[in-house]
Design a protein around this motif. Structure first.
Motif, PDB file in Angstrom:
ATOM      1  N   GLN A   1       0.833  -1.214   0.000  1.00 28.40           N
ATOM      2  CA  GLN A   1       0.000   0.000   0.000  1.00 28.40           C
ATOM      3  C   GLN A   1       0.862   1.255   0.000  1.00 28.40           C
TER       4      GLN A   1
ATOM      5  N   VAL B   1       2.675   1.690  -3.349  1.00 29.54           N
ATOM      6  CA  VAL B   1       1.749   2.152  -4.394  1.00 29.54           C
ATOM      7  C   VAL B   1       1.479   3.650  -4.222  1.00 29.54           C
TER       8      VAL B   1
ATOM      9  N   THR C   1       6.766  -2.098  -8.217  1.00 27.73           N
ATOM     10  CA  THR C   1       6.658  -3.257  -7.318  1.00 27.73           C
ATOM     11  C   THR C   1       6.579  -4.555  -8.120  1.00 27.73           C
TER      12      THR C   1
ATOM     13  N   ASN D   1       1.575  -6.839  -8.227  1.00 30.39           N
ATOM     14  CA  ASN D   1       0.708  -5.883  -8.923  1.00 30.39           C
ATOM     15  C   ASN D   1      -0.018  -4.954  -7.938  1.00 30.39           C
ATOM     16  N   ASN D   2      -0.138  -3.689  -8.340  1.00 25.41           N
ATOM     17  CA  ASN D   2      -0.798  -2.657  -7.502  1.00 25.41           C
ATOM     18  C   ASN D   2      -2.177  -3.066  -7.001  1.00 25.41           C
TER      19      ASN D   2
END
Ligand SMILES: [Zn+2]
Length: 274
Positions: free
Chosen positions: A214, A217, A223, A226-227
Motif C-alpha cells: 500500500q 503504491v 513493485t 501488482n498494484n
C-alpha cells in the motif's frame, strides 16, 4: 405407529447418506484418477499451461488425475454466445488444478459452475452512498469469483495470460485463489491453514507485506506485486498467488518471507519450473 416407523426410516436413510456421501465421492474420485488423460486433452495442457513441460513427472501425473476429476465434477457454462469446447474446459481445469496440486484433494468443494464469456463482460454494479442512496454503474470485468458456487471468466483474457505467463497476471489463478480463500467461510485473505500456529505467522507476514505494498503504491514505486493487491487483504492474497506462480524468482528475491509462506501453503516450489 406406521408414521413413526416411516419417519424413523427416513431419518436413518438421511443419516446414512450424510455419512456415506464423502465415502462415495472419495471412491468415485479414485476411479476417475485411475484413468489417464486423453492425448487430445494432454496436448491442450501442454500448450496452455506453459510450465507443464518443466514439471517433475510425479507432478505431471498428479495434475492429470486432478484435471480428470475437475472436468468430471464441475459444470462449464458458455455465456455471451461462447460455446464451451475441450480447449476451454481443459485449460481452466489445468490452471485451477495447479493451485491444488499438492493440497488436500477436495477440489474447490463450494464451486459448482464456471461461466465463461468470450471476452471482457459488463455487469451492473451497485455501490451504497451513505444510508439511503445506491449508485448504479456499469463495470467491465475480466473475471470474478462468487465465493459460493461459481466463477466467471473471460476466455480472451485467459488466452492473453497463456501467452504472457511470466507477467504476474493470470485471471484463472486469481479467481481460484479467491475460492481457496473462501473455503473457511470468509474471503479475507486468509485461507484454511494446516495448523493453528500457522495463522500467527500468516497474519504477521501478510499484514506487514500488505501495508508495504500500500505504501509503495502510494509513493508510486515500482513493485513486483501488482498494484491491485493493495485494494484489500483478499485481493492481496489473490494477487500474490499470481506473482508466486508466474514471477517466483523476483518474488523470492524481493519478498522472501511472503514467498516462504506461499510455498508452505501451496506445498509447491515454482522456482523449479519457471
Ligand atoms: Zn480479485
Amino acid at each position: 405407529m406406521l408414521n413413526v416407523v416411516v419417519a424413523f426410516f427416513i431419518i436413518a436413510i438421511a443419516i446414512a447418506w450424510i455419512w456415506l456421501q464423502p465415502v462415495f465421492i472419495g471412491w468415485r474420485r479414485k476411479q476417475i484418477q485411475k484413468k489417464t488423460l486423453s492425448l487430445s486433452h494432454l496436448a491442450i495442457v501442454e500448450k496452455n499451461l506453459p510450465i507443464y513441460n518443466n514439471l517433475p513427472i510425479t507432478y505431471k501425473k498428479r495434475l492429470q488425475q486432478h484435471i480428470n476429476v475437475f472436468l468430471a465434477e464441475k459444470q462449464f457454462i458458455g455465456c455471451g454466445g461462447l460455446k464451451i469446447n475441450s480447449a476451454i474446459a481443459t485449460t481452466i481445469a489445468a490452471q485451477a488444478c495447479l493451485l491444488i496440486l499438492n493440497q488436500k484433494e477436495n477440489y474447490y468443494p463450494k464451486l459448482k459452475s464456471i461461466l465463461v464469456y468470450p471476452s471482457a463482460y459488463i455487469v451492473r454494479a451497485t455501490n451504497p452512498i451513505g444510508d439511503y442512496l445506491v449508485e448504479e454503474r456499469q463495470e467491465v470485468r475480466l473475471g470474478e469469483s462468487w465465493y459460493k458456487d461459481r466463477i466467471v471468466l473471460s476466455w480472451e483474457q485467459i488466452e492473453y495470460d497463456i501467452i504472457n505467463w511470466q507477467d504476474g497476471h493470470n485471471v484463472i489463478l486469481h479467481e481460484f485463489a479467491h475460492q481457496l480463500d473462501g473455503e473457511d467461510g470468509s474471503v479475507n485473505g486468509v485461507p484454511l491453514l494446516d495448523r493453528q500456529s500457522d495463522y500467527i505467522n500468516w497474519a504477521s507476514i501478510f499484514g506487514r507485506e500488505y501495508k508495504k505494498l500500500q505504501s509503495d503504491v502510494e509513493l508510486g514505486l515500482k513493485t513486483v506485486i501488482n498494484n491491485y493487491g493493495a485494494t484489500n487483504p483478499a485481493e492481496f492474497f489473490a494477487v500474490v498467488t499470481e506473482t508466486f506462480f508466474e514471477k517466483p524468482k523476483q518474488m523470492k528475491q524481493k519478498h522472501p518471507e511472503l514467498y516462504k509462506q506461499l510455498k508452505r501453503y501451496y506445498k509447491l516450489e515454482p522456482m523449479d519450473w519457471n
